[in-house]
Write an enzyme that holds these catalytic residues in place. Structure first.
Site, PDB file in Angstrom:
ATOM      1  N   TYR A  17       0.849  -1.194   0.000  1.00  0.00           N
ATOM      2  CA  TYR A  17       0.000   0.000   0.000  1.00  0.00           C
ATOM      3  C   TYR A  17       0.881   1.239   0.000  1.00  0.00           C
ATOM      4  O   TYR A  17       1.882   1.312   0.732  1.00  0.00           O
ATOM      5  CB  TYR A  17      -0.902   0.013   1.237  1.00  0.00           C
ATOM      6  CG  TYR A  17      -2.184  -0.752   1.046  1.00  0.00           C
ATOM      7  CD1 TYR A  17      -3.241  -0.200   0.322  1.00  0.00           C
ATOM      8  CD2 TYR A  17      -2.340  -2.019   1.588  1.00  0.00           C
ATOM      9  CE1 TYR A  17      -4.428  -0.909   0.146  1.00  0.00           C
ATOM     10  CE2 TYR A  17      -3.523  -2.730   1.424  1.00  0.00           C
ATOM     11  CZ  TYR A  17      -4.561  -2.169   0.699  1.00  0.00           C
ATOM     12  OH  TYR A  17      -5.723  -2.872   0.531  1.00  0.00           O
ATOM     13  N   GLU A  18       0.500   2.224  -0.823  1.00  0.00           N
ATOM     14  CA  GLU A  18       1.303   3.433  -0.960  1.00  0.00           C
ATOM     15  C   GLU A  18       0.518   4.702  -0.658  1.00  0.00           C
ATOM     16  O   GLU A  18       1.098   5.783  -0.576  1.00  0.00           O
ATOM     17  CB  GLU A  18       1.897   3.491  -2.373  1.00  0.00           C
ATOM     18  CG  GLU A  18       2.738   2.252  -2.696  1.00  0.00           C
ATOM     19  CD  GLU A  18       3.453   2.325  -4.040  1.00  0.00           C
ATOM     20  OE1 GLU A  18       3.348   3.372  -4.710  1.00  0.00           O
ATOM     21  OE2 GLU A  18       4.133   1.336  -4.400  1.00  0.00           O
TER      22      GLU A  18
END
Length: 304
Positions: A153-154
């Site tokens: 996840y960014e």
């Protein structure tokens, strides 16, 4: 009374001396090679990628996202967003039959959904997200015969604590029920990203086998000495973790193979810190016939 106290202190002294000799096994060089694949729909197949028989090879399918195809978040109900036409369960079975050293993982999240919308981490609650994620990921793992999970996840619409509990509890359940045998995280040098992943590491680091730090997120023109400094800094941030060296073949940045990446790896190897190499990504490497992947695996195969 005096003799009892003397005996107690003698025993404690002996116990302390024994414990002082017991140290955690130090990290060391490994022959681990990992490659992300499938995010860009460039018709790359597992069979296209050269696999050295003397390395441990992980394909990381990119990505499974808890969004619908219309870019609506689904609170932990993950769907496959990689190239399903070419990267199929049967193709995984075929590679595993030919190469006993190959394992497969799925990566969760990524940068964007297929239409370019950011893939936000946005749970409705910790409990509901973990329950949904466990069910949906277990289904994908079993359907594709996968071995591990990568957390990438960014973008976040939740606090570091919520991220920590959601991901930590998910990995705990997946490992305890033998759904997966390994897990990794893929942070990069951004304050928001680091605050989430370092919080996860502090509480649940024992569940995380590899740190796929995105060193290619640093600027273009990164030098060998800068890369080594970055590596030491991130090894300190994820203390005790197997931080892997990395490069990208999409021209995004960091230290490239052409500018000295393998020289830096040789230095890490001489220091006993080459815990593995990973590449972003097979989709981009296909045009150059995976020449950098071949060089990376040859280097790892000679690790002492």
């Amino acid at each position: 009374m005096g003799s009892s106290i003397f005996f107690l202190f003698s025993f404690l002294g002996f116990l302390f001396a024994i414990l002082s000799l017991v140290k955690a096994e130090p990290l060391k060089n490994t022959r681990l090679f990992r490659e992300y694949i499938g995010a860009e729909d460039k018709n790359v197949r597992f069979s296209d990628v050269p696999i050295h028989s003397d390395v441990e090879f992980h394909f990381i399918l990119s990505f499974a996202i808890d969004y619908t195809g219309s870019s609506s978040p689904t609170n932990g109900k993950f769907n496959v967003f990689w190239d399903e036409e070419n990267l199929t369960p049967s193709s995984i079975s075929s590679i595993k039959a030919k190469h006993s050293n190959v394992k497969f993982a799925l990566s969760l999240g990524g940068d964007t959904v297929s239409d370019g919308t950011f893939a936000f981490f946005k749970p409705k609650s910790i409990t509901s997200w973990v329950n949904n994620a466990f069910t949906s990921i277990s289904h994908i793992v079993k359907e594709y015969d996968l071995d591990g999970v990568d957390i990438d996840y960014e973008h976040f619409k939740a606090s570091p604590n919520t991220f920590t509990e959601c991901i930590g509890q998910l990995l705990q359940r997946l490992k305890r029920q033998n759904i997966i045998s390994f897990a990794s995280i893929a942070p990069f040098d951004d304050d928001t990203v680091q605050s989430h992943y370092m919080a996860l590491w502090r509480k649940y680091g024992d569940l995380i086998d590899y740190v796929n730090f995105q060193f290619y997120s640093y600027g273009e023109g990164t030098t060998v000495s800068q890369f080594l400094n970055h590596f030491d800094a991130q090894s300190s941030n994820y203390e005790g973790g197997k931080v892997l060296a990395s490069f990208a073949t999409d021209g995004s940045g960091g230290l490239t193979p052409e500018k000295g990446f393998f020289k830096a790896c040789t230095t890490l190897q001489s220091r006993g810190k080459l815990h593995g190499i990973f590449v972003w990504s097979a989709d981009d490497s296909k045009k150059n016939n995976f020449r950098n992947e071949i060089q990376a695996q040859n280097l790892l195969a000679n690790v002492e």
